[in-house]
Write an enzyme that holds these catalytic residues in place. Structure first.
Site, PDB file in Angstrom:
ATOM      1  N   HIS A   1     103.608  78.526 -35.327  1.00  0.00           N
ATOM      2  CA  HIS A   1     102.153  78.371 -35.192  1.00  0.00           C
ATOM      3  C   HIS A   1     101.760  76.971 -34.763  1.00  0.00           C
ATOM      4  CE1 HIS A   1     101.950  82.205 -37.267  1.00  0.00           C
ATOM      5  NE2 HIS A   1     100.731  82.304 -36.787  1.00  0.00           N
ATOM      6  N   GLY A   2     102.616  76.006 -34.992  1.00  0.00           N
ATOM      7  CA  GLY A   2     102.261  74.656 -34.577  1.00  0.00           C
ATOM      8  C   GLY A   2     103.285  73.662 -35.076  1.00  0.00           C
TER       9      GLY A   2
END
Lengths: 492, 493
Positions: free
Chosen positions: B330-331
């Site tokens: 996600h990041g």
């Protein structure tokens, strides 16, 4: 929608059984028309109702005005959701405040505050605007003082001067506070709003000329007729307000702009959009130059109506105004009458026939912010900056003349003039030059200047501030200004 | 190009028109060109990246299918996976790794009195994350893995290019499976009015979710997370709830618009959401939330790691690893790793608890009662919300501030406008009620319409009435939108 309706009607007609009589066909056509009208009405009512529940489409505040260019819609509810939030009502005079009595009750000291959107403070609740915070504080101390919020969004000093003569002087103020802010001088040159505002300039004898040419042209033109035809709807329909805002957003959309250019000049638009690219440095200079050129004072002929420096009582101004070209007659004479209106007539402005709102004027061009960018760009740009300072000096001379007139008008009704300098970004050097000029003028001409900006911490461009949402004051910002005014004006 | 922009409002109808008017053999080419225009409207140069990766994976796919021996197939496969992961790592994780090195060296320096790093060492590189890279790299990995396992590769370069670049799912999924997509390309379906209408309605629904709900919830979460320690307990919960709803409406709104756009073009993309907040356990939640990602993680990470085949503790470890990496996907930030760990360990506990329920008769019976289900729903939602805090926070300190507010009684302090007040100032009370009423009405209409007279059920509103209704709905979206549009949350992943 119409196309769909027609198509449907056609389908209805086509699907009619063979040999159906003309009467039966007419009947089914009629049912179709009635059905679509009913469908339209019910969907309209449903959406309007939901918007009313959510207070959507209630942010239209302005309408065209033949004197000021635009003014606020009187007796109008406003729900504002930009930066902060507020729900309030604009009173019969077009001010965001409660209704105050005329004549002024005996023993009451009345303070009127004029300024732009910073004064109007739509981003916070009415009782959090600095005028009202100040009023509350003074009344809590047992003083019989009323502080009226007479701010008008996007207004320049010139409009404030005209507004004072038309609406505020009849309110018998004992003190007028001009909350001076970035752009208020530039706004006097006109432009940047739809409908346009009057232009203020000095003639060869350094007398103030107010040019209504653009305003009159607008009122005589298509735009005015268009706005007037929707006047009632624009004030009352939330759906129309939503559509107007969408229309405004659309016009600012790059794809839409490209599409419109493409329709007009297909080849050129494709060339400039996709094929031609300018080196960045040149582009910046070209950009700044065009800003500078744009800022040059209007030296062209002022064919429109002017009225020269009013030194006579209010009524005699009317003669110079009324001698102007009469287009359109009705509206202009209305404007003239309003200028000279006696006190009781001022209240009746709620009945004006021009209650059609217009788009909110954009924020004033931040000319003062452009200059420092130029400073960093070497010698060429220093010349540019000097040019801008020259333009600024010309413009400031106009503002200074307006303030002089305002001071004279105030004296006539025993009202004290106070100018208070609001904070701006710390690199707005031209703006702070303007404030310096005002401070000197105040000393020389006997009105009061309050450097309220000094009560706020310095703020770098675009930097967060504890006193602002983004460009407008939050509750804390209003509180600081209220305290500053209190200290300067009401502390014994 | 954003789905909620005027440009897309012009782009989609234009592409749809060209697509349906053009002869069948050039349709895919039209879509491919349109997809590249869509991608390059954001940053032209990254079009080359997408093109390059597509070309490499296309060739690797063919090579994999041709390679005869297992070692050579393995070699090609590993090379392919490495290239894809290298690209993802380079663009997404370089600065994260550099920053982590920098801060760990700073710790070591402090502990062991080491020499300072030379100026500029491990300093941040000017890398801009290419939009959608996390999504298309996962699609490539799935493609190579399936071809490695024996699936037939895509032969047509145009079709493969379209699989990678298909604009309705390009930026934020759903993560497609190439077999499904190829089947639809193969069919080259004729214009289906029903599917078209359904797609149109789905786009409208997505716009409402994104613009009227998600974008209005954003300022509430924003205001709360900007001052995590200043909010009172009630406001902290309102803020966390606002973010939980925001991320759902934002992402599922995006997915609806994407899936709707695909339907308008005659394609069906996989479902991504199935009422995730009505889940009765974390396991159930991951069957309902971002389904295309969770099934990808299951098929290409959890199962290859060993899944649940090697005993309970190994299964728990695999779950944890899968979710840790899923979090990192996600990041490039530690708080996403923590979020992944939270869900991974939660799933492991969930698994153990499920087997306990199976063994104990009393629990087994209780788990079939309505109150158990209700409690399970509420507690799952609260757990998911706790997870969202660390997901949304910019760092662990911020998250801790929010947790403190959630679980200790705290009075509101210096907040200028409390989050709960922001809620009442916004258009949310109306739009949320409107959404809930419409949702429930549509959900339960089939069952309660049985009580209505037959003639009423047969009644179909004429076209003009439906057109007016749609126009009214579009107006609602326009009016309930906030002043400024907000980018989709999942664009940054």
């Amino acid at each position: 929608m119409i196309e769909l309706k027609d198509k449907e009607t056609k389908q209805v007609i086509q699907s009619a059984p063979q040999g159906k009589s003309l009467g039966a066909r007419c009947l089914s056509f009629g049912v179709g028309v009635l059905g679509s009208v009913l469908a339209f009405a019910s969907v309209y009512a449903l959406v309007e109702g939901l918007f009313a529940l959510a207070h959507v489409g209630e942010d239209t505040v302005a309408r065209p005005d033949p004197l000021l260019g635009y003014t606020h819609i009187e007796n109008h509810n406003v729900t504002f959701r930009s930066e902060g939030y507020s729900r309030s009502r604009v009173n019969a005079l077009g001010f965001r405040d409660k209704i105050y009595r005329l004549p002024k009750p005996a023993g009451t000291q009345r303070v009127c505050v004029v300024g732009d959107s910073m004064t109007m403070g739509l981003e916070v609740a009415l009782d959090k605007t600095f005028s009202k915070v100040l009023e509350k504080r003074l009344q809590a101390e047992g003083r019989n003082v009323e502080v009226l919020n007479c701010g008008m969004t996007g207004s320049g000093t010139g409009q404030q001067y005209l507004g004072f003569r038309k609406y505020i002087a009849p309110l018998q103020p004992d003190m007028l506070i001009v909350a001076y802010h970035l752009g208020d001088t530039d706004d006097n040159v006109g432009g940047g709003t739809n409908p346009p505002r009057p232009t203020f300039e000095l003639d060869d004898q350094r007398k103030l000329r107010i040019d209504f040419k653009d305003v009159d042209k607008w009122f005589a033109g298509e735009n005015s007729r268009f706005y007037s035809s929707f006047a009632w709807f624009r004030s009352h329909s939330r759906i129309l307000a939503v559509l107007s805002k969408a229309d405004l957003d659309l016009h600012a959309d790059p794809s839409y702009k490209f599409l419109m250019r493409f329709v007009e000049k297909p080849l050129q638009s494709v060339w400039s959009r996709f094929l031609k690219t300018l080196p960045e440095g040149n582009w910046h200079i070209a950009q700044s130059r065009s800003v500078a050129e744009d800022m040059l004072p209007n030296s062209g002929e002022s064919a429109g109506k002017t009225f020269s420096a009013p030194s006579s009582p209010l009524k005699s101004d009317l003669s110079s105004t009324a001698s102007a070209p009469k287009t359109p007659e009705k509206q202009l004479s209305k404007a003239g009458a309003d200028i000279a209106a006696p006190k009781e007539a001022v209240i009746s402005t709620q009945n004006t026939s021009l209650t059609n709102p217009v788009a909110m004027p954009p924020q004033p061009a931040a000319a003062a912010v452009v200059a420092p960018v130029a400073v960093q760009r070497g010698q060429d740009d220093i010349a540019l900056l000097q040019g801008m300072i020259a333009i600024h000096n010309n413009r400031m001379a106009v503002t200074s003349e307006i303030l002089r007139r305002l001071n004279q008008e105030c004296r006539k009704i025993n009202c004290k003039l106070v100018v208070c300098g609001l904070p701006a970004y710390d690199n707005s050097i031209i703006y702070y030059r303007e404030l310096n000029d005002i401070a000197k003028q105040a000393k020389a001409e006997g009105f009061q200047y309050i450097p309220s900006w000094q009560d706020y911490p310095a703020r770098k461009p675009m930097a967060d501030s504890p006193h602002h949402f983004t460009s407008h004051f939050n509750n804390a910002g209003h509180q600081v200004l209220s305290d500053s005014l209190y200290r300067a004006l009401f502390c014994k | 190009m954003l789905f909620n922009s005027f440009t897309y409002l012009l782009f989609l109808p234009l592409v749809a028109l060209l697509y349906w008017v053009a002869p069948a053999r050039v349709r895919h080419l039209i879509l491919l060109v349109a997809s590249y225009i869509f991608y390059m409207s954001w940053m032209k140069v990254y079009g080359l990246l997408l093109f390059g990766l597509t070309a490499v994976n296309y060739l690797l796919g063919l090579l994999l299918a041709r390679a005869k021996t297992l070692p050579s197939r393995r070699l090609v496969f590993i090379a392919g996976i490495s290239i894809n992961l290298f690209c993802l790592g380079l663009f997404k994780y370089t600065n994260f790794i550099l920053e982590s090195l920098r801060s760990s060296y700073a710790q070591l320096q402090h502990l062991f009195n080491l020499a300072a790093l030379p100026a500029g060492a491990f300093s941040e590189l000017p890398i801009i994350l290419p939009l959608g890279i996390s999504f298309f790299v996962f699609e490539f990995i799935h493609y190579l893995a399936d071809v490695f396992k024996g699936a037939k590769p895509m032969v047509s370069p145009v079709r493969f290019g379209l699989f990678a670049a298909f604009f309705p799912s390009q930026i934020a999924g759903p993560i497609k499976r190439f077999q499904d997509f190829e089947e639809q390309l193969e069919k080259n379906a004729k214009f289906d009015k029903k599917l078209f209408n359904e797609g149109f309605l789905l786009i409208m629904q997505g716009m409402f979710k994104k613009v009227a709900l998600g974008d209005n919830l954003a300022p509430l979460a924003q205001a709360g997370f900007a001052q995590p320690t200043a909010m009172g307990t009630f406001d902290t919960w309102v803020c966390v709830l606002a973010f939980a709803l925001q991320i759902y409406y934002d992402f599922s709104g995006y997915t609806d618009i994407g899936r709707g756009s695909a339907m308008v073009l005659g394609f069906k993309l996989p479902e991504n959401f199935m009422m995730p907040y009505s889940a009765t356990s974390l396991r159930d939640f991951w069957h309902r939330w971002h389904i295309s990602l969770s099934t990808w993680l299951r098929d290409y990470l959890y199962i290859p790691l060993g899944g649940s085949r090697k005993g309970k503790s190994a299964a728990a470890m695999n779950l944890l690893t899968t979710m840790l990496l899923g979090g990192l996907w996600h990041g490039a930030s530690w708080h996403f790793v923590v979020w992944g760990a939270f869900h991974g360990s939660g799933l492991a506990v969930n698994r153990a608890f499920d087997s306990l329920i199976e063994r104990v008769e009393f629990l087994k019976n209780a788990s079939r009662t309505w109150w158990w289900t209700a409690m399970a729903r509420v507690s799952t939602f609260i757990l998911v919300c706790i997870g969202w805090v660390v997901f949304r926070a910019n760092n662990m300190g911020e998250a801790m501030g929010i947790y403190q507010g959630m679980f200790t009684l705290r009075a509101s302090s210096t907040v200028e406008t409390p989050v709960s007040e922001l809620f009442w100032q916004s258009t949310l009370p109306v739009s949320l009620v409107l959404y809930a009423v419409t949702y429930l009405a549509l959900k339960y209409y089939p069952s309660w319409s049985l009580h209505l007279p037959e003639s009423f059920r047969q009644f179909q509103a004429p076209v003009y009435a439906r057109a007016m209704l749609l126009a009214g709905f579009a107006l609602l979206v326009l009016g309930l939108a906030p002043q400024h549009s907000i980018p989709f949350i999942y664009f940054q992943f």
